[in-house]
Design a protein around this motif. Structure first.
Motif, short mmCIF file in Angstrom:
data_model
loop_
_atom_site.label_atom_id
_atom_site.label_comp_id
_atom_site.label_asym_id
_atom_site.label_seq_id
_atom_site.Cartn_x
_atom_site.Cartn_y
_atom_site.Cartn_z
N VAL A 25 1.82 -2.57 2.89
CA VAL A 25 2.85 -2.48 1.86
C VAL A 25 2.31 -1.62 0.72
O VAL A 25 1.11 -1.61 0.44
N ALA A 26 3.20 -0.87 0.07
CA ALA A 26 2.84 -0.04 -1.08
C ALA A 26 3.31 -0.72 -2.36
O ALA A 26 4.41 -1.27 -2.41
N VAL A 27 2.47 -0.67 -3.40
CA VAL A 27 2.81 -1.29 -4.68
C VAL A 27 2.50 -0.32 -5.82
O VAL A 27 1.64 0.54 -5.70
N PRO A 75 4.64 2.00 -8.77
CA PRO A 75 5.16 3.38 -8.72
C PRO A 75 4.18 4.42 -9.25
O PRO A 75 4.20 5.57 -8.80
N GLN A 76 3.33 4.04 -10.21
CA GLN A 76 2.40 5.01 -10.79
C GLN A 76 1.31 5.41 -9.81
O GLN A 76 1.03 6.60 -9.62
N MET A 77 0.68 4.43 -9.16
CA MET A 77 -0.49 4.69 -8.33
C MET A 77 -0.20 4.64 -6.83
O MET A 77 -0.95 5.19 -6.04
N SER A 78 0.88 4.00 -6.45
CA SER A 78 1.26 3.85 -5.04
C SER A 78 0.07 3.43 -4.18
O SER A 78 -0.37 4.14 -3.27
N ASN A 79 -0.45 2.26 -4.49
CA ASN A 79 -1.57 1.69 -3.72
C ASN A 79 -1.07 1.07 -2.43
O ASN A 79 0.00 0.46 -2.39
N ASN A 80 -1.89 1.15 -1.40
CA ASN A 80 -1.64 0.41 -0.17
C ASN A 80 -2.39 -0.91 -0.20
O ASN A 80 -3.56 -0.96 -0.59
N CYS A 81 -1.71 -1.98 0.21
CA CYS A 81 -2.35 -3.28 0.43
C CYS A 81 -2.12 -3.64 1.89
O CYS A 81 -1.06 -3.36 2.45
N TYR A 82 -3.12 -4.28 2.49
CA TYR A 82 -3.05 -4.62 3.91
C TYR A 82 -3.29 -6.11 4.09
O TYR A 82 -4.36 -6.62 3.75
N LEU A 83 -2.30 -6.81 4.64
CA LEU A 83 -2.45 -8.22 4.99
C LEU A 83 -2.75 -8.31 6.47
O LEU A 83 -1.96 -7.85 7.31
N LEU A 84 -3.90 -8.86 6.82
CA LEU A 84 -4.34 -8.99 8.21
C LEU A 84 -4.21 -10.44 8.62
O LEU A 84 -4.73 -11.33 7.94
#
Length: 240
Positions: free
Chosen positions: A40-42, A44-53
């Motif tokens: 998921v991307a969070v 708007p400024q940095m558009s970081n990816n987070c990954y739930l495994l």
């Protein structure tokens, strides 16, 4: 940037996973035989990816970077979140850390050289300081820690070597490796840090892992090592 539109494998074909996510949009879910990857991307400024495994056998979950927007991350958690891996100390990768820990009681782990800075910035204790070669468990699955210095002193990547008969390696690289190049380096020692970073990426990732290794960066689209390998010399020559 290197195009990855043709970088597919059996698991992408069967699930429709592309790794293309946008802030405010739906997560993209990749279902491997033993592990589910939710991207998921969070912000708007940095558009970081987070990954739930998520371990399919036990339901145990690990979150790679509680970057921002706990209101987006927490609904993805099915109640089994045991660990949050913070890939490195930069502020944009841990803004939701305190809120997610407060809601879930999860243990925080991070590369040893970055651990104190993460706690100073977030107020959250790092329960385990990771070293190169350590293992982070996701239920019955294992993530191998690959330390990659340069972007920050304690940046870590996480390797899941899928044991399925048609499986291959999956690598969560934080900000150390992207499609088109390695991460940025900063400060008066920028050139020396770039040399450290590109050398670690070459020796600990490209020299070891095969072309079909799929990698998941801290921002933007995914890629494979095979798509990026021909450009390593270009990256080193340009110095970033």
């Amino acid at each position: 940037m290197v195009s990855t539109s043709d970088s597919t494998d059996s698991s992408t074909a069967s699930t429709g996973y592309t790794g293309e996510v946008t802030v405010g949009g739906a997560p993209d879910v990749r279902e491997l035989e033993r592990l589910v990857v939710t991207k998921v991307a969070v912000d708007p400024q940095m558009s970081n990816n987070c990954y739930l495994l998520t371990c399919r056998q036990t339901g145990d979950q690990v979150l790679v970077d509680a970057a921002a927007e706990p209101e987006v991350l927490l609904p993805l958690v099915a109640g089994g979140l045991s660990t949050i891996v913070t890939t490195h100390q930069h502020w944009d990768h841990h803004r939701a850390l305190a809120d997610v820990v407060a809601a879930t009681g999860s243990e925080v782990v991070a590369g040893a050289p970055d651990a104190a800075a993460i706690t100073e910035q977030t107020g959250v204790p790092v329960a385990r300081r990771l070293e190169h070669g350590d293992v982070v468990k996701v239920g019955a699955c294992s993530l191998e820690v690959i330390a990659i210095a340069g972007h920050t002193p304690g940046s870590v990547a996480l390797l899941y070597d899928d044991p399925a008969s048609d499986g291959h390696a999956h690598l969560f690289t934080g900000d150390s490796l992207f499609p088109g190049g390695v991460g940025g380096t900063f400060g008066d020692d920028k050139a020396a840090l770039f040399e450290q970073l590109i050398t670690d990426v070459e020796t600990r990732i490209f020299d070891r892992l095969p072309d079909d290794t799929w990698f998941y960066p801290g921002h933007g689209a995914d890629s494979t090592l095979g798509a990026e390998r021909p450009h390593l010399g270009e990256w080193r020559e340009r110095g970033y």
